[in-house]
Design a protein around this motif. Structure first.
Motif, PDB file in Angstrom:
ATOM      1  N   MET A   1       0.846  -1.208   0.000  1.00 17.71           N
ATOM      2  CA  MET A   1       0.000   0.000   0.000  1.00 17.71           C
ATOM      3  C   MET A   1       0.878   1.254   0.000  1.00 17.71           C
ATOM      4  SD  MET A   1      -2.851   1.256   2.791  1.00 17.71           S
ATOM      5  CE  MET A   1      -3.860  -0.217   2.736  1.00 17.71           C
ATOM      6  N   ARG A   2       0.518   2.213  -0.828  1.00 18.72           N
ATOM      7  CA  ARG A   2       1.285   3.457  -0.888  1.00 18.72           C
ATOM      8  C   ARG A   2       1.204   4.216   0.440  1.00 18.72           C
ATOM      9  NH1 ARG A   2      -0.057   7.489  -5.501  1.00 18.72           N
ATOM     10  NH2 ARG A   2      -2.091   7.409  -4.514  1.00 18.72           N
ATOM     11  N   ALA A   3       2.264   4.965   0.722  1.00 19.63           N
ATOM     12  CA  ALA A   3       2.288   5.776   1.950  1.00 19.63           C
ATOM     13  C   ALA A   3       1.141   6.777   1.954  1.00 19.63           C
ATOM     14  CB  ALA A   3       3.630   6.501   2.058  1.00 19.63           C
ATOM     15  N   TYR A   4       0.891   7.368   0.775  1.00 18.19           N
ATOM     16  CA  TYR A   4      -0.193   8.358   0.684  1.00 18.19           C
ATOM     17  C   TYR A   4      -1.545   7.730   1.020  1.00 18.19           C
ATOM     18  CZ  TYR A   4      -3.620  11.562  -1.275  1.00 18.19           C
ATOM     19  OH  TYR A   4      -4.717  12.369  -1.433  1.00 18.19           O
ATOM     20  N   THR A   5      -1.777   6.505   0.548  1.00 15.66           N
ATOM     21  CA  THR A   5      -3.042   5.806   0.821  1.00 15.66           C
ATOM     22  C   THR A   5      -3.187   5.532   2.315  1.00 15.66           C
ATOM     23  OG1 THR A   5      -2.874   4.758  -1.351  1.00 15.66           O
ATOM     24  CG2 THR A   5      -4.456   3.807   0.192  1.00 15.66           C
ATOM     25  N   LYS A   6      -2.096   5.137   2.962  1.00 16.18           N
ATOM     26  CA  LYS A   6      -2.130   4.909   4.419  1.00 16.18           C
ATOM     27  C   LYS A   6      -2.475   6.205   5.162  1.00 16.18           C
ATOM     28  CE  LYS A   6       1.280   1.144   4.578  1.00 16.18           C
ATOM     29  NZ  LYS A   6       2.673   0.813   4.944  1.00 16.18           N
ATOM     30  N   LEU A   7      -1.895   7.318   4.696  1.00 15.67           N
ATOM     31  CA  LEU A   7      -2.171   8.612   5.325  1.00 15.67           C
ATOM     32  C   LEU A   7      -3.657   8.966   5.208  1.00 15.67           C
ATOM     33  CD1 LEU A   7       0.897  10.731   4.150  1.00 15.67           C
ATOM     34  CD2 LEU A   7       0.319  10.200   6.515  1.00 15.67           C
ATOM     35  N   LYS A   8      -4.217   8.706   4.045  1.00 14.76           N
ATOM     36  CA  LYS A   8      -5.645   8.989   3.847  1.00 14.76           C
ATOM     37  C   LYS A   8      -6.504   8.208   4.846  1.00 14.76           C
ATOM     38  CE  LYS A   8      -7.723   9.472  -0.083  1.00 14.76           C
ATOM     39  NZ  LYS A   8      -8.259   9.184  -1.431  1.00 14.76           N
ATOM     40  N   GLU A   9      -6.146   6.949   5.084  1.00 10.04           N
ATOM     41  CA  GLU A   9      -6.904   6.114   6.023  1.00 10.04           C
ATOM     42  C   GLU A   9      -6.781   6.632   7.453  1.00 10.04           C
ATOM     43  OE1 GLU A   9      -5.788   2.038   5.603  1.00 10.04           O
ATOM     44  OE2 GLU A   9      -6.725   1.824   3.625  1.00 10.04           O
ATOM     45  N   ILE A  10      -5.575   7.029   7.828  1.00  2.65           N
ATOM     46  CA  ILE A  10      -5.345   7.552   9.181  1.00  2.65           C
ATOM     47  C   ILE A  10      -6.150   8.829   9.401  1.00  2.65           C
ATOM     48  CG2 ILE A  10      -3.604   8.640  10.677  1.00  2.65           C
ATOM     49  CD1 ILE A  10      -1.572   6.618   9.438  1.00  2.65           C
ATOM     50  N   PHE A  11      -6.138   9.719   8.398  1.00  3.69           N
ATOM     51  CA  PHE A  11      -6.841  10.996   8.554  1.00  3.69           C
ATOM     52  C   PHE A  11      -8.352  10.825   8.476  1.00  3.69           C
ATOM     53  CE2 PHE A  11      -2.728  12.748   8.568  1.00  3.69           C
ATOM     54  CZ  PHE A  11      -2.828  14.023   9.091  1.00  3.69           C
ATOM     55  N   LYS A  12      -8.798   9.777   7.780  1.00  2.00           N
ATOM     56  CA  LYS A  12     -10.228   9.479   7.791  1.00  2.00           C
ATOM     57  C   LYS A  12     -10.662   9.043   9.193  1.00  2.00           C
ATOM     58  CE  LYS A  12     -13.896   6.664   5.802  1.00  2.00           C
ATOM     59  NZ  LYS A  12     -14.297   5.587   4.868  1.00  2.00           N
ATOM     60  N   ASP A  13      -9.870   8.188   9.840  1.00  6.01           N
ATOM     61  CA  ASP A  13     -10.178   7.746  11.204  1.00  6.01           C
ATOM     62  C   ASP A  13     -10.238   8.933  12.168  1.00  6.01           C
ATOM     63  OD1 ASP A  13     -10.294   5.133  10.387  1.00  6.01           O
ATOM     64  OD2 ASP A  13      -8.304   4.576  11.131  1.00  6.01           O
ATOM     65  N   ALA A  14      -9.259   9.835  12.025  1.00  4.10           N
ATOM     66  CA  ALA A  14      -9.221  11.009  12.903  1.00  4.10           C
ATOM     67  C   ALA A  14     -10.433  11.904  12.664  1.00  4.10           C
ATOM     68  CB  ALA A  14      -7.932  11.800  12.662  1.00  4.10           C
ATOM     69  N   SER A  15     -10.824  12.031  11.401  1.00  3.75           N
ATOM     70  CA  SER A  15     -11.991  12.843  11.052  1.00  3.75           C
ATOM     71  C   SER A  15     -13.273  12.251  11.629  1.00  3.75           C
ATOM     72  CB  SER A  15     -12.103  12.963   9.530  1.00  3.75           C
ATOM     73  OG  SER A  15     -13.282  13.639   9.160  1.00  3.75           O
ATOM     74  N   LEU A  16     -13.380  10.928  11.594  1.00  2.00           N
ATOM     75  CA  LEU A  16     -14.568  10.268  12.150  1.00  2.00           C
ATOM     76  C   LEU A  16     -14.677  10.490  13.656  1.00  2.00           C
ATOM     77  CD1 LEU A  16     -14.491   6.933  10.113  1.00  2.00           C
ATOM     78  CD2 LEU A  16     -16.267   8.692  10.001  1.00  2.00           C
ATOM     79  N   SER A  17     -13.543  10.444  14.350  1.00  2.00           N
ATOM     80  CA  SER A  17     -13.596  10.685  15.801  1.00  2.00           C
ATOM     81  C   SER A  17     -13.981  12.142  16.079  1.00  2.00           C
ATOM     82  CB  SER A  17     -12.265  10.319  16.470  1.00  2.00           C
ATOM     83  OG  SER A  17     -11.243  11.204  16.101  1.00  2.00           O
ATOM     84  N   SER A  18     -13.532  13.072  15.217  1.00  2.00           N
ATOM     85  CA  SER A  18     -13.935  14.480  15.368  1.00  2.00           C
ATOM     86  C   SER A  18     -15.419  14.649  15.094  1.00  2.00           C
ATOM     87  CB  SER A  18     -13.134  15.365  14.406  1.00  2.00           C
ATOM     88  OG  SER A  18     -11.771  15.350  14.741  1.00  2.00           O
ATOM     89  N   ASP A  19     -15.942  13.873  14.131  1.00  2.00           N
ATOM     90  CA  ASP A  19     -17.382  13.911  13.837  1.00  2.00           C
ATOM     91  C   ASP A  19     -18.198  13.479  15.056  1.00  2.00           C
ATOM     92  OD1 ASP A  19     -17.164  14.833  11.289  1.00  2.00           O
ATOM     93  OD2 ASP A  19     -17.709  12.970  10.286  1.00  2.00           O
ATOM     94  N   ILE A  20     -17.749  12.422  15.714  1.00  2.00           N
ATOM     95  CA  ILE A  20     -18.455  11.930  16.911  1.00  2.00           C
ATOM     96  C   ILE A  20     -18.435  13.017  17.988  1.00  2.00           C
ATOM     97  CG2 ILE A  20     -18.457  10.195  18.749  1.00  2.00           C
ATOM     98  CD1 ILE A  20     -17.076   8.294  16.637  1.00  2.00           C
ATOM     99  N   ALA A  21     -17.280  13.641  18.153  1.00  2.00           N
ATOM    100  CA  ALA A  21     -17.163  14.724  19.136  1.00  2.00           C
ATOM    101  C   ALA A  21     -18.107  15.874  18.787  1.00  2.00           C
ATOM    102  CB  ALA A  21     -15.717  15.225  19.197  1.00  2.00           C
ATOM    103  N   GLY A  22     -18.263  16.155  17.494  1.00  2.00           N
ATOM    104  CA  GLY A  22     -19.150  17.229  17.052  1.00  2.00           C
ATOM    105  C   GLY A  22     -20.594  16.988  17.462  1.00  2.00           C
ATOM    106  N   ILE A  23     -21.051  15.741  17.328  1.00  2.83           N
ATOM    107  CA  ILE A  23     -22.421  15.410  17.723  1.00  2.83           C
ATOM    108  C   ILE A  23     -22.571  15.462  19.249  1.00  2.83           C
ATOM    109  CG2 ILE A  23     -24.200  13.617  17.711  1.00  2.83           C
ATOM    110  CD1 ILE A  23     -23.808  14.972  15.007  1.00  2.83           C
ATOM    111  N   LEU A  24     -21.563  14.972  19.964  1.00  4.29           N
ATOM    112  CA  LEU A  24     -21.607  15.029  21.434  1.00  4.29           C
ATOM    113  C   LEU A  24     -21.628  16.475  21.917  1.00  4.29           C
ATOM    114  CD1 LEU A  24     -19.129  12.189  22.514  1.00  4.29           C
ATOM    115  CD2 LEU A  24     -21.617  12.192  22.721  1.00  4.29           C
ATOM    116  N   HIS A  25     -20.882  17.333  21.219  1.00  8.82           N
ATOM    117  CA  HIS A  25     -20.831  18.740  21.609  1.00  8.82           C
ATOM    118  C   HIS A  25     -22.175  19.411  21.343  1.00  8.82           C
ATOM    119  CE1 HIS A  25     -19.637  22.970  21.804  1.00  8.82           C
ATOM    120  NE2 HIS A  25     -18.649  22.546  22.560  1.00  8.82           N
TER     121      HIS A  25
END
Length: 492
Positions: A1-25
């Motif tokens: 897997m390309r490094a760039y593709t791995k980065l996209k997956e990591i940042f998607k996970d981080a974005s999802l956790s921020s989304d959850i925080a947004g609803i809780l807020h």
């Protein structure tokens, strides 16, 4: 897997956790039971740590270096640039400090609601003091990392590439332009024959009217909702935008103004490029751009005579609200009334920048260690007296009116007035490109407006800087002349 593709997956996970925080807020600000505050603070702190740890890791640092040598198309290169910026911003600050700030701000925001209700700053000063102390730690770290002053580092969190010196110069210019003008406009408006609104519109009906107009403008209720909170805001998560307002039966249009402001934010969020969801480049481009979208809808559009003509007809035909005070010209005069008010979110667009200048001046003093937490109410009242020549009598009209500081959002306020300048600049071009804009608005047709915003601004997300988008759309970098011309044309 390309490094760039791995980065996209990591940042998607981080974005999802921020989304959850947004609803809780959102839940915390609207309907959460009051005794659940401490637990919610822990939940939000945990999610902020989760997101922080993912983005700031050494693995991300190494993957960024690797991805730079990979073959990427132009959009992927832009995304990698934003990934690197987010990584640098996040990795500079220790995870435990991020957790402390998140936990303290959630607690402080809850206590602010009580302090505001009682108009008593003393009820919140200890928690605010702790939050400021932690934010100063963050500001010092970011300042050293990005070679900025501590306060400038905080402003750059909300508007990348900002210079506090440039902002101060722009604000000085605005203050010199507006201060004599405000009194001139108030004198001119004394001769206007305005009918005050005495017809009562219930809270429930205000909401029904607001939702109806939101739908006509283009808000998608299958991907968002309107609720009530102490302070209006736009939040939520990707494809689930939550906006709030507060209601006042004595002034039924204050809630509508708030709704229209937040609808501007929401349209931006809902029209970001779906293909780039959860990637840094697919997110909104800084808060000056975000505020330009809310202020363009609220001030440039919904305070126009064309919109008041549409609104007056709607109230009469759809809601059977018939009263002379709701005639289009009277609504326009009411909506463009200039007064030296205490409350920022209820102020007119001419005095509004002075409210922001006040907060900018105080934030600089706080982070330059010129004033302590105990000094804030008096310092606020002194600044207000200098700018408006009026005396603040209670904390709810002063330093307790906004949620921002108590939610840890130091450095956010300047983006409001930068957004107002940006909105005026966009609106100038908008009216050239759409010569029938006012005619369509009168008829309740907003498709051309929203499509113009979507194409020229929303879909550009974070591919370009705010100034680059301004250059592309208006052939000019940020220039206060558009705002000055707009104010002169509408009010003089």
């Amino acid at each position: 897997m390309r490094a760039y593709t791995k980065l996209k997956e990591i940042f998607k996970d981080a974005s999802l956790s921020s989304d959850i925080a947004g609803i809780l807020h959102w839940d915390m600000s609207t309907m959460m039971p009051s005794n659940s505050r401490d637990q919610r603070a822990e939940q939000l702190a945990y999610l902020s740590k989760l997101s922080h740890d993912k983005i700031s890791s050494n693995e991300v640092r190494d993957l960024i270096l690797e991805a730079k040598s990979e073959e990427l198309n132009q959009n992927e290169t832009y995304n990698l640039r934003e990934i690197e910026r987010e990584h640098k911003l996040t990795s500079s600050v220790p995870s435990d400090l991020i957790q402390k700030i998140s936990r303290t701000s959630a607690k402080c925001e809850g206590e602010w609601q009580d302090a505001r209700k009682n108009s008593n700053f003393n009820l919140i000063k200890n928690s605010l003091g702790e939050l400021i102390k932690l934010t100063k730690e963050e500001a010092d770290i970011l300042g050293k990392e990005f070679n900025l002053s501590p306060y400038e580092a905080l402003v750059n969190k909300f508007e990348p590439g900002s210079s506090t010196k440039l902002i101060a110069n722009v604000f000085d210019d605005l203050q010199h332009f507006l201060t004599p003008l405000i009194d001139t406009i108030i004198d001119k408006q004394r001769s206007q024959n305005i009918l005050p609104i005495q017809y009562k519109i219930s809270e429930n009906q205000q909401k029904v009217i607001a939702e109806h107009i939101m739908k006509i403008i283009g808000f998608d209720f299958k991907r968002g909702r309107l609720d009530k909170s102490v302070h209006p805001f736009c939040g939520g998560s990707t494809n689930d935008v939550r906006i709030t307002t507060r209601y006042n039966e004595d002034n039924p249009f204050s809630s509508l103004d708030g709704v229209m402001h937040e609808t501007g934010h929401a349209l931006y969020e809902l029209n970001l490029p779906e293909k780039w969801s959860h990637q840094p480049v697919g997110k909104s481009r800084g808060m000056a751009m975000h505020e330009s979208q809310s202020l363009l809808i609220e001030m440039q559009i919904t305070r126009s005579l064309a919109f008041k003509t549409f609104l007056s007809k709607l109230l009469k035909d759809k809601f059977n609200i018939i009263d002379k005070s709701f005639d289009a010209n009277n609504l326009y005069l009411l909506g463009t009334r200039v007064e030296k008010s205490f409350i920022r979110v209820e102020s007119d667009e001419v005095t509004y920048p002075l409210h922001i200048i006040l907060r900018f001046n105080l934030e600089r003093k706080i982070f330059n260690n010129e004033i302590e937490v105990n000094d804030i109410p008096e310092a606020w009242n002194d600044e207000y007296k200098k700018l408006f020549d009026k005396k603040v009598e209670k904390d709810t009209d002063g330093c307790l009116q906004d949620v921002h500081w108590y939610a840890g959002l130091f450095g956010y306020f300047p983006t409001y007035s930068l957004g107002a300048l940006t909105a005026a600049q966009f609106a100038s071009q908008l009216r050239i490109d759409l010569p029938k804009l006012d005619l369509n608005i009168e008829k309740g047709k907003f498709d051309d407006l929203v499509n113009w915003l979507k194409t020229n601004i929303h879909e550009k997300a974070s591919f370009f800087s705010t100034n680059e988008v301004l250059e592309q759309v208006t052939n000019s970098s940020l220039n206060a002349k558009y705002f000055k011309n707009y104010i002169n044309n509408r009010y003089l």
